[in-house]
Scaffold this active site. Structure first.
Site, mmCIF file in Angstrom:
data_model
loop_
_atom_site.group_PDB
_atom_site.id
_atom_site.type_symbol
_atom_site.label_atom_id
_atom_site.label_comp_id
_atom_site.label_asym_id
_atom_site.label_seq_id
_atom_site.Cartn_x
_atom_site.Cartn_y
_atom_site.Cartn_z
ATOM 1 N N TYR A 1 41.508 20.336 55.902
ATOM 2 C CA TYR A 1 41.911 18.950 56.130
ATOM 3 C C TYR A 1 41.301 18.102 55.024
ATOM 4 O O TYR A 1 40.074 18.028 54.882
ATOM 5 C CB TYR A 1 41.436 18.478 57.500
ATOM 6 C CG TYR A 1 42.016 17.153 57.955
ATOM 7 C CD1 TYR A 1 43.262 16.715 57.506
ATOM 8 C CD2 TYR A 1 41.323 16.336 58.842
ATOM 9 C CE1 TYR A 1 43.793 15.513 57.931
ATOM 10 C CE2 TYR A 1 41.851 15.129 59.282
ATOM 11 C CZ TYR A 1 43.090 14.715 58.820
ATOM 12 O OH TYR A 1 43.618 13.517 59.227
ATOM 13 N N ASP B 1 49.895 17.212 66.985
ATOM 14 C CA ASP B 1 48.589 16.566 66.799
ATOM 15 C C ASP B 1 48.132 15.834 68.070
ATOM 16 O O ASP B 1 47.240 14.985 68.015
ATOM 17 C CB ASP B 1 48.586 15.607 65.611
ATOM 18 C CG ASP B 1 47.176 15.203 65.180
ATOM 19 O OD1 ASP B 1 46.265 16.046 65.257
ATOM 20 O OD2 ASP B 1 46.971 14.031 64.781
ATOM 21 N N THR C 1 36.844 17.028 65.815
ATOM 22 C CA THR C 1 35.547 16.700 65.219
ATOM 23 C C THR C 1 34.607 16.025 66.212
ATOM 24 O O THR C 1 33.391 16.098 66.045
ATOM 25 C CB THR C 1 35.725 15.798 63.986
ATOM 26 O OG1 THR C 1 36.438 14.621 64.358
ATOM 27 C CG2 THR C 1 36.487 16.516 62.891
ATOM 28 N N HIS D 1 49.484 22.602 66.118
ATOM 29 C CA HIS D 1 48.363 21.707 65.823
ATOM 30 C C HIS D 1 48.215 20.691 66.946
ATOM 31 O O HIS D 1 48.954 19.708 67.021
ATOM 32 C CB HIS D 1 48.555 20.975 64.497
ATOM 33 C CG HIS D 1 47.335 20.229 64.056
ATOM 34 N ND1 HIS D 1 46.411 20.764 63.186
ATOM 35 C CD2 HIS D 1 46.868 19.005 64.381
ATOM 36 C CE1 HIS D 1 45.435 19.891 62.986
ATOM 37 N NE2 HIS D 1 45.692 18.812 63.708
ATOM 38 N N CYS D 2 47.261 20.927 67.812
ATOM 39 C CA CYS D 2 46.940 19.992 68.878
ATOM 40 C C CYS D 2 45.457 20.148 69.210
ATOM 41 O O CYS D 2 44.780 21.039 68.689
ATOM 42 C CB CYS D 2 47.819 20.218 70.111
ATOM 43 S SG CYS D 2 47.816 21.920 70.725
ATOM 44 N N HIS D 3 44.932 19.267 70.047
ATOM 45 C CA HIS D 3 43.506 19.245 70.346
ATOM 46 C C HIS D 3 43.286 19.042 71.845
ATOM 47 O O HIS D 3 44.201 18.662 72.583
ATOM 48 C CB HIS D 3 42.811 18.085 69.622
ATOM 49 C CG HIS D 3 43.143 17.961 68.173
ATOM 50 N ND1 HIS D 3 42.545 18.725 67.206
ATOM 51 C CD2 HIS D 3 44.012 17.142 67.522
ATOM 52 C CE1 HIS D 3 43.016 18.392 66.016
ATOM 53 N NE2 HIS D 3 43.921 17.431 66.183
ATOM 54 N N ARG E 1 38.114 25.606 60.866
ATOM 55 C CA ARG E 1 38.582 24.409 60.167
ATOM 56 C C ARG E 1 37.483 23.874 59.262
ATOM 57 O O ARG E 1 36.331 23.732 59.688
ATOM 58 C CB ARG E 1 38.990 23.336 61.180
ATOM 59 C CG ARG E 1 39.806 22.192 60.579
ATOM 60 C CD ARG E 1 40.066 21.100 61.591
ATOM 61 N NE ARG E 1 41.203 20.278 61.223
ATOM 62 C CZ ARG E 1 41.450 19.079 61.747
ATOM 63 N NH1 ARG E 1 40.650 18.579 62.666
ATOM 64 N NH2 ARG E 1 42.503 18.384 61.370
#
Length: 297
Positions: A157, A249, A77, A31-33, A124
């Site tokens: 989420y 994250d 987002t 889980h990373c962006h 997602r």
């Protein structure tokens, strides 16, 4: 022209420590962006925040510093349904990354196949009200039906307090479910209390994977130990050893109180997965089975 960051925005830790805990070979940050860079990949006009730049080169440098082998890059987002930055990072990783996209209900099969070829393996659905205006269930159900033939999953989420009203809908989705950050439990409540018990019961009843990620978002007691989060994450690891995932994250969007040292987040792992077997399942075996089935780490 680039937009200024949201006032008070906390940038990622520029000099993370070297972890004391050595990750097992093949470990996955699930889980990373990536954010932009904005000049190359503009942020969505409808976004709720404007972050710092945090592109793929920075992510890959952190990967190598921490001893991670692979990444799962989740669409942020701030980019809306424009997955260009995420897909660019996945492709640049040369097989060492997978992606989770955000898509609109009118997406066509050709576009989905293109994302699949690029390395996307899920979509997602965001139900956190401060981050999205609405999550129409009919639209999300339509998306789930479209991705099912590809073998993708849905990443969910949501806030813990909202699970009772969402659980029925989640149970109708025809794909595996991956829950971000343990469903964001209130760690001031008992780990054996009814709210977290409801979450564990839901996860046990459905085809659900759980990310034991983001102690920095859930904690009240704070770093470096995040001791109030540990019992919750440990309970999940013990209950679902073959369906848990871990991630940093990075670059940690929308934090208000402190920016975590990513090296210390790695050192958090043995507190929640206390045997080599559990650590290997959490970090290697489970994410490989979900995102790189048939491949060896």
């Amino acid at each position: 022209m680039t937009a200024p960051k949201t006032p008070g925005w906390l940038d990622w830790c520029a000099a993370p420590s070297t972890p004391d805990f050595r990750l097992p070979p093949g470990a996955v940050d699930a889980h990373c962006h990536v954010f932009g860079p904005q000049a190359e990949f503009p942020f969505a006009p409808e976004r709720k925040y404007t972050p710092c730049d945090a592109g793929k080169d920075r992510l890959f440098a952190l990967r190598d510093h921490l001893g991670v082998s692979r990444n799962v890059i989740v669409q942020a987002t701030c980019h809306g349904a424009d997955n260009a930055a995420m897909v660019d990072a996945v492709r640049a990783a040369g097989g060492r990354a997978r992606g989770v996209a955000t898509v609109r209900p009118d997406i066509g099969d050709a576009q989905l196949r293109e994302l699949d070829a690029a390395g996307v393996r899920g979509v997602r659905f965001n139900f956190v009200k401060r981050l999205v205006d609405a999550s129409p269930r009919e639209d999300l159900a339509a998306i789930a039906r479209k991705i099912a033939p590809l073998g993708w999953h849905v990443v969910l989420y949501f806030e813990a307090a909202d699970l009772p009203e969402l659980a029925g809908f989640f149970g109708t989705l025809p794909v595996p479910l991956v829950i971000d950050h343990m469903g964001r439990p209130d760690v001031t409540k008992p780990v054996d209390g009814p709210e977290f018990g409801r979450f564990l019961e839901f996860a046990g009843r459905h085809d659900v994977w759980v990310k034991v990620s983001c102690p920095e978002r859930l904690t009240v007691t704070g770093p470096p130990a995040y001791s109030d989060v540990v019992p919750f994450a440990r309970r999940v690891v013990e209950a679902f050893p073959d369906r848990v995932l871990w991630g940093t994250d990075w670059p940690h969007p929308n934090l208000e109180h402190h920016m975590p040292d990513d090296g210390l987040l790695v050192d958090h792992v043995p507190r929640i997965a206390d045997t080599p077997e559990r650590q290997r399942k959490l970090l290697v075996d489970n994410p490989m089975r979900l995102y790189w089935p048939g491949e060896t780490a």
